[in-house]
Write an enzyme that holds these catalytic residues in place. Structure first.
Site, PDB file in Angstrom:
ATOM      1  N   SER A   1       0.788  -1.229   0.000  1.00 31.72           N
ATOM      2  CA  SER A   1       0.000   0.000   0.000  1.00 31.72           C
ATOM      3  C   SER A   1       0.822   1.282   0.000  1.00 31.72           C
ATOM      4  O   SER A   1       0.365   2.298  -0.516  1.00 31.72           O
ATOM      5  CB  SER A   1      -0.971   0.002   1.182  1.00 31.72           C
TER       6      SER A   1
ATOM      7  N   HIS B   1      -5.576  -4.051  -2.160  1.00 28.06           N
ATOM      8  CA  HIS B   1      -5.352  -2.993  -3.163  1.00 28.06           C
ATOM      9  C   HIS B   1      -5.272  -3.545  -4.587  1.00 28.06           C
ATOM     10  O   HIS B   1      -5.068  -2.772  -5.526  1.00 28.06           O
ATOM     11  CB  HIS B   1      -4.066  -2.225  -2.850  1.00 28.06           C
TER      12      HIS B   1
ATOM     13  N   LYS C   1     -12.625  -0.813  -0.398  1.00 23.50           N
ATOM     14  CA  LYS C   1     -11.851  -0.034  -1.376  1.00 23.50           C
ATOM     15  C   LYS C   1     -12.590  -0.123  -2.722  1.00 23.50           C
ATOM     16  O   LYS C   1     -13.643   0.482  -2.871  1.00 23.50           O
ATOM     17  CB  LYS C   1     -10.407  -0.535  -1.430  1.00 23.50           C
TER      18      LYS C   1
HETATM   19  C1  LIG Z   1      -3.368  -4.284   2.462  1.00 23.98           C
HETATM   20  C2  LIG Z   1      -4.494  -3.991   3.409  1.00 23.98           C
HETATM   21  N1  LIG Z   1      -5.013  -4.980   4.147  1.00 23.98           N
HETATM   22  C3  LIG Z   1      -6.015  -4.756   5.005  1.00 23.98           C
HETATM   23  C4  LIG Z   1      -6.556  -3.506   5.169  1.00 23.98           C
HETATM   24  C5  LIG Z   1      -7.666  -3.303   6.145  1.00 23.98           C
HETATM   25  O1  LIG Z   1      -8.879  -3.277   5.444  1.00 23.98           O
HETATM   26  P1  LIG Z   1     -10.230  -2.926   6.194  1.00 23.98           P
HETATM   27  O2  LIG Z   1     -10.399  -1.452   6.085  1.00 23.98           O
HETATM   28  O3  LIG Z   1     -11.274  -3.708   5.469  1.00 23.98           O
HETATM   29  O4  LIG Z   1     -10.054  -3.395   7.599  1.00 23.98           O
HETATM   30  C6  LIG Z   1      -6.069  -2.439   4.428  1.00 23.98           C
HETATM   31  C7  LIG Z   1      -6.630  -1.084   4.628  1.00 23.98           C
HETATM   32  O5  LIG Z   1      -5.998  -0.086   4.594  1.00 23.98           O
HETATM   33  C8  LIG Z   1      -4.999  -2.682   3.521  1.00 23.98           C
HETATM   34  O6  LIG Z   1      -4.477  -1.680   2.810  1.00 23.98           O
END
Ligand SMILES: Cc1ncc(COP(=O)(O)O)c(C=O)c1O
Length: 415
Positions: free
Chosen positions: A205, A233, A264
Site C-alpha cells: 500500500s 489494493h 476499497k
Molecule cells: C493491504 C491492506 N489490508 C487490510 C486492510 C484493512 O482493510 P479494512 O479497512 O477492510 O479493515 C487495508 C486497509 O488499509 C490494507 O491496505
C-alpha cells in the site's frame, strides 16, 4: 479528535471533579502526547466530507476538492446501483442481526456475496468479516499453533503484522521486502514444522508495487507451504478483469488463500473476506474468533458490495478507465518534471523526503482544491516521506490536470 471537541468535554468533566485521580492523570498524559505530536508536526487532521465519496467532494471548511486520496478505485462508492442495493437490503432486512452469525443467523445477501466472491476469485468458498483487518486476524489466529512457522514480507500491512503477534505461531520470519532468495533460505531452514504459512500483500500500500507472485507460488509449492495473499489494493484494480494480482500474473485461482477488503474498489463501505477451500472457510466459520464473538456485515453492506462486484463484472470499461487514468497521471507528472515511484498499480507515490515536507505539500494542495495525503515517519521509513496519490476510474482529465499543477507548485515550494 480535533473536529469533535470531545477532549474539551472530558477536560470540563475532570475540572468539575467527576473523574477519578487515575483518569485525570491519564488525560494529562494523553494531552502531553497530543502536544508532542503537534510540536513534531505529525498530528493528523480529520477532514469532514459533506458529500458522498467520489472524484470531487465537498470538504467542510474547504469547499469542492478533487480527491486523490481515497481507495474508491472504480468510483463505485456512490454508484446509483450500489446505493440502491444497500437501500433495498436495509428495507428488507433492517439494520442487522443484532448478534453474531452462529447465535442469531445471517441473511441471504451474506451467502450470495460469499458465493459471488468465491466465483470471482476462483476459490471453492469465501467467508465475510466486518473488515479485512478482522479477516487477517481471523485466518492467522485460526491457522497458527506452536508447530506453525509464518513467513511475512517486512512491508506487509499493519493488520498482518498485528495478526501475527496475536496468533503467536511457534516461529516467524519477517523477510526483507520481496526478497525471494531470503524467503527461500528461511523456508529451507525451517526444519521440522507441521505447517508453513507464507503471507504477503498483493499490492503493497505505501509503495504501490506488486508481490512477486510467480516466485511466491513456486516457492510455496516447493516447500509445501500455504500462500496467503491480502489483495486489498489489487481487487478491482489488477488483472484483465479486476480479479487481482494473481490474475495480473496469469495465476488466477492458484493462490491458496486470498483475503481482501470490501472497503476499497468493491463498494467502498467496509467489510472484508477470506477466500479459499471449503474446509478452510468451514473451519473459520466454526472457530475463528471474530466469527464467534463479533457481528457479521450489515446486510446493506453485503448487498452493496455484491452489486459493486456485478458492476465490475458487467462493465469492463471501469478497469479500462482506471488504467488509462493511471497512465495519464503518470505521464502528466513526468511532463511536469515529477518522478513518481515506478509501478503498475493504481497507487502513485511521489517521494518528497522529510515528513514535514509531505505534510506541508498535502496542506498546500488542499488549499489549491486537491485532497491528497502526505505520509511520513513512522508510517514510512525516515527520509522517504511521500505524497500518495490514488487513481480512480471516476477521475476526469481536468481533475488530473489540476492535481498535477497543484503538486508541482507545492513541491517547488516545499519539496
Ligand atoms: C493491504 C491492506 N489490508 C487490510 C486492510 C484493512 O482493510 P479494512 O479497512 O477492510 O479493515 C487495508 C486497509 O488499509 C490494507 O491496505
Amino acid at each position: 479528535m480535533n473536529v469533535s471537541g470531545e477532549a474539551g468535554t472530558r477536560e470540563a468533566r475532570s475540572a468539575g471533579g467527576s473523574g477519578s485521580n487515575g483518569a485525570v492523570r491519564l488525560d494529562r498524559e494523553l494531552q502531553a502526547e497530543l502536544d508532542r505530536m503537534r510540536t513534531a508536526g505529525t498530528l493528523k487532521a480529520f477532514r469532514v466530507l459533506e458529500s458522498p465519496q467520489g472524484p470531487e467532494v465537498r470538504l467542510k471548511g474547504h469547499g469542492e476538492v478533487v480527491v486523490l486520496s481515497s481507495n474508491d478505485y472504480l468510483g463505485l462508492a456512490n454508484h446509483p446501483a450500489v446505493v440502491e442495493a444497500g437501500i433495498e437490503a436495509l428495507r428488507r432486512y433492517g439494520a442487522g442481526t443484532a448478534s453474531v452469525r452462529f447465535i442469531c443467523g445471517l441473511f441471504e445477501p451474506h451467502l450470495a456475496l460469499e458465493a459471488d466472491l468465491a466465483a470471482f476469485l476462483g476459490t471453492d468458498s469465501a467467508l465475510t468479516y466486518v473488515s479485512c483487518w478482522n479477516a487477517n486476524h481471523a485466518v492467522l489466529d485460526a491457522l497458527c499453533d506452536e508447530r506453525t512457522h509464518v513467513f511475512s514480507d517486512e512491508l506487509n500491512h499493519a493488520s498482518i503484522i498485528d495478526a501475527m503477534r496475536l496468533a503467536r505461531p511457534g516461529a516467524k520470519t519477517v523477510f526483507p521486502h520481496s526478497d525471494m532468495a531470503g524467503l527461500e533460505q528461511a523456508l529451507a531452514g525451517a526444519g521440522e514444522v507441521s505447517r508453513k504459512l507464507v503471507v504477503t500483500d498483493g499490492v503493497f500500500s505505501m509503495e504501490g508495487d506488486l508481490a512477486r507472485l510467480p516466485e511466491l507460488v513456486e516457492l510455496a509449492r516447493r516447500h509445501e507451504a500455504v500462500l496467503i495473499v491480502d489483495d486489498s489494493h489489487g481487487l478491482g484494480v489488477m488483472g484483465e478483469t479486476g480479479r487481482g494480482t494473481a490474475e495480473h500474473f496469469g495465476l488466477h485461482g492458484q493462490v491458496d488463500i486470498v483475503t481482501g477488503t470490501l472497503g476499497k474498489a468493491l463498494g467502498g463501505a467496509a467489510g472484508g473476506f477470506i477466500a479459499g477451500s471449503r474446509a478452510l472457510c468451514s473451519v473459520l466459520e466454526q472457530r475463528s474468533r471474530p466469527q464467534l464473538f463479533s457481528n457479521g456485515l450489515p446486510p446493506t453492506v453485503a448487498a452493496g458490495a455484491r452489486q459493486a462486484l456485478r458492476e465490475l463484472r458487467d462493465d469492463p470499461g471501469l478497469i479500462g478507465r482506471l488504467r488509462s487514468n493511471t497512465a495519464e497521471f503518470r505521464a502528466r507528472l513526468e511532463e511536469a518534471g515529477i518522478a513518481p515511484v515506478a509501478g503498475e498499480s493504481a497507487i502513485v507515490p511521489v517521494i518528497v523526503g522529510e515528513t514535514a515536507a509531505a505534510i506541508a505539500i498535502s496542506a498546500e494542495m488542499l488549499e489549491a482544491g486537491v485532497f491528497v495525503t502526505g505520509f511520513g515517519y513512522p508510517v514510512v521509513p525516515e527520509g522517504t516521506a511521500r505524497v500518495r496519490a490514488q487513481m480512480s476510474a471516476a477521475l476526469e482529465p481536468e481533475h488530473l490536470e489540476r492535481a498535477v499543477a497543484a503538486l508541482g507548485t507545492a513541491i517547488a515550494r516545499h519539496g
